[in-house]
Write an enzyme that holds these catalytic residues in place. Structure first.
Site, mmCIF file in Angstrom:
data_model
loop_
_atom_site.group_PDB
_atom_site.id
_atom_site.type_symbol
_atom_site.label_atom_id
_atom_site.label_comp_id
_atom_site.label_asym_id
_atom_site.label_seq_id
_atom_site.Cartn_x
_atom_site.Cartn_y
_atom_site.Cartn_z
ATOM 1 C CB CYS A 256 56.726 -27.525 26.567
ATOM 2 S SG CYS A 256 54.993 -27.015 27.331
ATOM 3 C CG HIS B 21 56.091 -29.460 20.856
ATOM 4 N ND1 HIS B 21 55.897 -30.000 21.953
ATOM 5 C CD2 HIS B 21 55.130 -28.223 20.817
ATOM 6 C CE1 HIS B 21 55.923 -29.149 22.809
ATOM 7 N NE2 HIS B 21 55.388 -28.316 21.944
ATOM 8 C CE LYS C 295 52.794 -32.172 23.216
ATOM 9 N NZ LYS C 295 53.840 -32.525 22.237
ATOM 10 C CG HIS D 56 51.097 -29.683 25.419
ATOM 11 N ND1 HIS D 56 52.162 -30.408 26.179
ATOM 12 C CD2 HIS D 56 51.964 -28.760 24.894
ATOM 13 C CE1 HIS D 56 53.157 -29.916 25.717
ATOM 14 N NE2 HIS D 56 53.519 -28.513 24.764
ATOM 15 C CG PHE E 270 59.402 -27.333 19.805
ATOM 16 C CD1 PHE E 270 60.760 -27.820 19.473
ATOM 17 C CD2 PHE E 270 58.786 -27.552 18.280
ATOM 18 C CE1 PHE E 270 60.654 -28.607 18.110
ATOM 19 C CE2 PHE E 270 59.013 -27.931 17.301
ATOM 20 C CZ PHE E 270 60.193 -28.446 17.232
ATOM 21 C CG PHE F 34 55.360 -21.229 27.026
ATOM 22 C CD1 PHE F 34 54.860 -21.329 25.425
ATOM 23 C CD2 PHE F 34 54.183 -20.982 27.826
ATOM 24 C CE1 PHE F 34 53.400 -21.690 25.087
ATOM 25 C CE2 PHE F 34 52.206 -20.879 26.812
ATOM 26 C CZ PHE F 34 52.278 -20.945 26.482
#
Length: 390
Positions: free
Chosen positions: A146, A280, A312, A317, A373, A375
């Protein structure tokens, strides 16, 4: 919110929510059935594409083409030689899904499968897009979850800043697809209501969305010589890796703190000079508190005056496209002098020692910061300034 700058400006400025029932695939076996799904026009092959090539271009690439075409038009360009840097996470996953379904349902039928193997690859899709836009230059695809879209713009910034390129087309995209949707649902990361509530004390998950955002990053000298309208200056960029956990951020937001500090150091600004943070802010229990604590540590005594929201909450997202789209939202805010909101918040989480913007707000906006940010611990921060001083 729509298919261009104007429609998105109107939607965010009105505080509109863009979630609706997913129509692209069957969600009956999932806990959630809504997302930020775009209403894409069904039309004939677009300029630059042949009929057969247009049919092979996936939904996400069509979004990327629309956004990139508008970015070039706003910049007063019609193709030319420039690098293209693109961030994505799922890329052409729907093409892979079609391959899998045919192989599963009719394993002896191979018609179309070889073409799907070819067009499933992100570089094939993006090469087709660049060709349709009349762009001749090196193509780079970044995929670190992301943070991809933000890192694409950051990489373009470094190419121009170092003198390796005069201008770069940069952005990110991702379209909704069944595999990713089911994956997030199986992780129980999606909000059961389908509506995310970033920074709400009772937040219960994210909502997925789709879209694309592109910008032209160009040297000041080149833009000035062309008489181009400059929306903002990329003033700072920070990137760091969070080694705490594959999917969970460090509880204190250590890597986020590093990227925010690094971006500010490069931009030569302090927390008190940041007029707005596009967070984020996914709406998951762990992410929001980690980012909130990072903002606390970064801002220190100035935290109460820092204005923050998560867009978001309105569109979902966008995964690999999130950082690029949210960068464009920051440019829209800089251009219009107002702040987009964090929607659906009922009770503000105590971590929000900052000023959480819960309704669109008129404001003087000169310098903005956006966080992304992902994974795997990918973290990125970009800073944009409205006033370019040379």
């Amino acid at each position: 919110m729509g298919l261009d700058w104007a429609e998105n400006t109107d939607g965010f400025r009105a505080g509109r929510s863009a979630f609706r029932r997913v129509t692209l695939f069957d969600t009956s076996r999932q806990r959630v059935g809504t997302a930020g799904e775009i209403e894409m026009p069904e039309h004939a092959p677009a300029p630059g594409f042949g009929k057969r090539q247009w049919l092979r271009v996936d939904r996400g690439t069509r979004m990327a083409w629309m956004a990139a075409r508008e970015a070039l038009a706003q910049a007063g360009l019609s193709g030319g030689r420039m690098p293209v840097v693109i961030g994505t996470s799922a890329a052409a996953m729907p093409v892979g899904e079609k391959y899998y379904k045919q192989a599963r349902d009719t394993p002896t039928l191979h018609r179309g499968q070889l073409v799907r193997v070819q067009t499933y690859q992100a570089h094939w899709q993006m090469t087709a897009m660049a060709g349709a836009l009349g762009i001749d230059g090196p193509l780079r695809i970044l995929s670190n979850a992301c943070a991809s879209g933000a890192n694409a713009i950051g990489h373009a910034f470094h190419l121009v800043r170092s003198g390796k390129a005069e201008r770069v087309l940069a952005g990110g995209y991702d379209a909704l697809c069944q595999l990713v949707f089911a994956g997030f649902d199986s992780l129980q990361a999606l909000s059961p209501s389908g509506i995310p509530r970033p920074f709400d004390a009772a937040r219960d998950g994210l909502a997925l969305g789709e879209g694309a955002g592109f910008v032209v990053v160009e040297s000041w000298e080149s833009a000035k010589a062309r008489g181009a309208r400059v929306l903002a200056e990329v003033a700072g960029y920070g990137a760091a890796t969070d080694i705490h956990h594959l999917t969970q951020p460090h509880p204190e937001g250590d890597a986020a703190l590093v990227t925010m500090r690094d971006a500010c150091a490069m931009a030569g600004v302090g927390p008190e000079e940041i007029d707005y943070i596009n967070s984020h802010g996914t709406g998951t229990p762990l992410n929001d508190v980690a980012e909130g604590r990072a903002i606390q540590r970064w801002a220190g005594d100035a935290v109460a005056g820092v204005k923050v929201s998560s867009t978001k909450s309105a569109i979902g997202h966008l995964l690999g496209g999130a950082g690029a789209v949210e960068s464009v939202i920051c440019l829209i805010a800089l251009d219009g002098q107002w702040l987009p909101a964090s929607l659906h918040v009922r009770d503000i989480d105590p971590v929000c020692e900052f000023d959480l913007v819960r309704e669109p707000r008129e404001a003087r906006v000169r310098t903005v910061l956006t966080n992304s940010f992902g994974f795997g611990g990918a973290n990125a921060t970009l800073i944009f300034k409205r006033e370019v001083v040379r």
